[in-house]
Design an enzyme around this catalytic site. Structure first.
Site, short mmCIF file in Angstrom:
data_model
loop_
_atom_site.label_atom_id
_atom_site.label_comp_id
_atom_site.label_asym_id
_atom_site.label_seq_id
_atom_site.Cartn_x
_atom_site.Cartn_y
_atom_site.Cartn_z
N THR A 51 -5.23 -2.76 -4.08
CA THR A 51 -5.55 -2.12 -5.36
C THR A 51 -5.24 -3.11 -6.46
O THR A 51 -4.07 -3.47 -6.66
CB THR A 51 -4.70 -0.85 -5.57
OG1 THR A 51 -4.95 0.05 -4.50
CG2 THR A 51 -5.05 -0.18 -6.89
N LYS A 92 -11.31 3.74 -7.78
CA LYS A 92 -9.92 3.99 -7.38
C LYS A 92 -9.05 4.34 -8.60
O LYS A 92 -8.31 5.32 -8.58
CB LYS A 92 -9.39 2.73 -6.67
CG LYS A 92 -7.91 2.63 -6.51
CD LYS A 92 -7.39 3.37 -5.33
CE LYS A 92 -5.87 3.32 -5.28
NZ LYS A 92 -5.30 4.11 -4.22
N LYS A 113 1.75 1.86 -11.24
CA LYS A 113 0.90 0.66 -11.13
C LYS A 113 -0.57 1.02 -11.39
O LYS A 113 -1.26 0.36 -12.17
CB LYS A 113 1.06 0.05 -9.73
CG LYS A 113 0.07 -1.09 -9.47
CD LYS A 113 0.02 -1.51 -8.00
CE LYS A 113 -1.17 -2.45 -7.77
NZ LYS A 113 -1.34 -2.88 -6.41
P1 NAD Z 1 3.53 -4.08 0.80
O1 NAD Z 1 4.38 -4.77 -0.21
O2 NAD Z 1 4.20 -3.28 1.87
O3 NAD Z 1 2.57 -5.14 1.53
C1 NAD Z 1 2.03 -6.26 0.91
C2 NAD Z 1 2.28 -7.45 1.83
O4 NAD Z 1 1.65 -8.61 1.29
C3 NAD Z 1 3.76 -7.79 1.99
O5 NAD Z 1 4.11 -7.74 3.36
C4 NAD Z 1 3.87 -9.20 1.41
O6 NAD Z 1 4.82 -10.00 2.11
C5 NAD Z 1 2.47 -9.71 1.61
N1 NAD Z 1 2.08 -10.81 0.75
C6 NAD Z 1 2.24 -10.96 -0.58
N2 NAD Z 1 1.66 -12.09 -1.00
C7 NAD Z 1 1.13 -12.68 0.09
C8 NAD Z 1 0.40 -13.87 0.31
N3 NAD Z 1 0.09 -14.70 -0.69
N4 NAD Z 1 0.00 -14.16 1.57
C9 NAD Z 1 0.30 -13.33 2.60
N5 NAD Z 1 0.99 -12.19 2.46
C10 NAD Z 1 1.40 -11.88 1.21
O7 NAD Z 1 2.51 -3.18 -0.04
P2 NAD Z 1 1.58 -1.99 0.52
O8 NAD Z 1 2.25 -0.69 0.27
O9 NAD Z 1 1.10 -2.35 1.87
O10 NAD Z 1 0.38 -2.09 -0.53
C11 NAD Z 1 -0.65 -3.08 -0.41
C12 NAD Z 1 -1.75 -2.72 -1.40
O11 NAD Z 1 -2.25 -1.42 -1.08
C13 NAD Z 1 -1.29 -2.67 -2.85
O12 NAD Z 1 -2.30 -3.21 -3.66
C14 NAD Z 1 -1.11 -1.17 -3.10
O13 NAD Z 1 -1.27 -0.82 -4.46
C15 NAD Z 1 -2.21 -0.59 -2.24
N6 NAD Z 1 -2.01 0.80 -1.80
C16 NAD Z 1 -0.81 1.19 -1.32
C17 NAD Z 1 -0.65 2.51 -0.91
C18 NAD Z 1 0.68 2.99 -0.36
O14 NAD Z 1 0.85 4.22 -0.22
N7 NAD Z 1 1.60 2.11 0.00
C19 NAD Z 1 -1.71 3.43 -1.01
C20 NAD Z 1 -2.95 2.99 -1.49
C21 NAD Z 1 -3.08 1.65 -1.89
#
Ligand code: NAD
Length: 296
Positions: free
Chosen positions: A94, A169, A244
């Site tokens: 997102t 979204k 966010k």
């Molecule tokens: P998260 O922090 O658990 O996962 C993100 C991952 O990306 C982490 O493991 C981090 O180490 C990795 N990362 C960061 N920079 C990186 C890079 N340059 N190279 C490789 N890995 C890298 O976050 P999440 O909850 O999985 O969310 C991910 C996305 O999904 C976000 O944009 C969030 O807004 C969206 N989202 C989350 C949810 C939710 O309920 N958690 C729901 C809908 C959308």
């Protein structure tokens, strides 16, 4: 067997990558966090040593990263160069509409097919393969991304050109934030008027006050047994993530010149809640702020 390079196997990406493995794909996982890669490997993925290594020679490249800056850097510094010319690039993070558009346009200039495909549904839906994908990008790119997205979700919808997945979204989540605040304040008023919460729910959930915020994530314990209110607002959709998404909506509204007073009010309330320690709680815990006790 199609090969997928998956970058960002955190809370969401981990479950999504596992579902691609279940669907019969070879998934090469890369994440900056070793623990995230180890978890992906335990679900059948192969560990990649870098984003470039994960993407090189892959049929599909999928990213699930925290924010726009991570996505822009990953594609512009590594993934565009590593991608085969016939790979499909899918960003499920997102992020802001402007970055999604600019990365999509940069891909097109390089002759690469790309879509922005943010998701609705939290970690439980990511694990269960029941996410909803809102997809922006050219129709031909959508058609190529769709089978991969189907393996991770229950609905895959083409929203328009590059960036329109992100637009859908944030508009959706702006409704969600505002309706949760409105629902929570109505339960607080009902409480203060002496109206029983269950009785109010039984009436309003069948009347014009009904919404997803009321019937799926009811902000008070009792009426909806599965709602986070019944487990001290743990799990669910964290207030930090709602904040966010509201900030992304406000930034997009400023750029587009749209008037979004209800969204702005919801953003201010979620910011106040976050500043008082509410970030980790489900977003329905905003009811506690509205009751007057600011502690989450
Ligand atoms: P998260 O922090 O658990 O996962 C993100 C991952 O990306 C982490 O493991 C981090 O180490 C990795 N990362 C960061 N920079 C990186 C890079 N340059 N190279 C490789 N890995 C890298 O976050 P999440 O909850 O999985 O969310 C991910 C996305 O999904 C976000 O944009 C969030 O807004 C969206 N989202 C989350 C949810 C939710 O309920 N958690 C729901 C809908 C959308």
């Amino acid at each position: 067997m199609p090969i997928i390079g998956f970058i960002g196997v955190g809370n969401m990406g981990g479950g999504m990558a596992a579902n691609l493995v279940r669907a019969g794909h070879e998934v090469r996982a890369f994440d900056l966090a070793d623990a995230a890669v180890a978890r992906a490997v335990s679900h059948g993925c192969t560990a990649a040593s870098s984003a470039r290594a994960a993407a090189s020679g892959a049929d599909a490249i999928i990213t699930m990263l925290p924010a726009g800056s991570h996505v822009a850097t990953a594609y512009k510094d590594a993934l565009f160069a590593a991608a085969s010319v016939d790979a499909i690039l899918i960003d499920c993070s997102t992020i802001d509409v402007a970055t999604a558009r600019s990365v999509g346009e940069a891909a097109a200039e390089k002759g690469l097919a790309m879509v922005d495909a943010p998701v609705s549904g939290g970690t439980a839906a990511a694990d269960a393969g029941t996410l909803t994908f809102m997809v922006g990008g050219p129709a031909a790119a959508f058609a190529r991304a769709e089978p991969y997205l189907q393996a991770m979700g229950k609905a895959v919808i083409h929203a328009g050109s590059a960036g329109m997945g992100q637009a859908a979204k944030i508009c959706n989540n702006m409704i969600l934030g505002a309706t949760m605040v409105a629902t929570a304040e109505a339960f607080v008023l009902a409480e203060k008027l002496g109206l029983d919460a269950q009785t109010f729910f039984d009436i309003s959930s069948k009347a014009s006050g009904q919404s997803w915020s009321m019937t799926s994530y009811c902000p008070v314990p009792g009426p909806v047994p599965t709602s986070p209110a019944n487990r001290d607002y743990q799990g669910g959709f964290a207030s930090a993530l709602m904040l966010k998404d509201l900030k992304l909506a406000m930034a997009a509204a400023t750029t587009a010149g749209a008037s979004v007073p209800m969204g702005a009010q919801a953003e201010a309330l979620y910011q106040l809640f976050a500043n008082n320690g509410g970030s980790e709680k489900d977003f329905s815990a905003i009811v506690r702020l509205l009751r007057g006790g600011i502690a989450p």
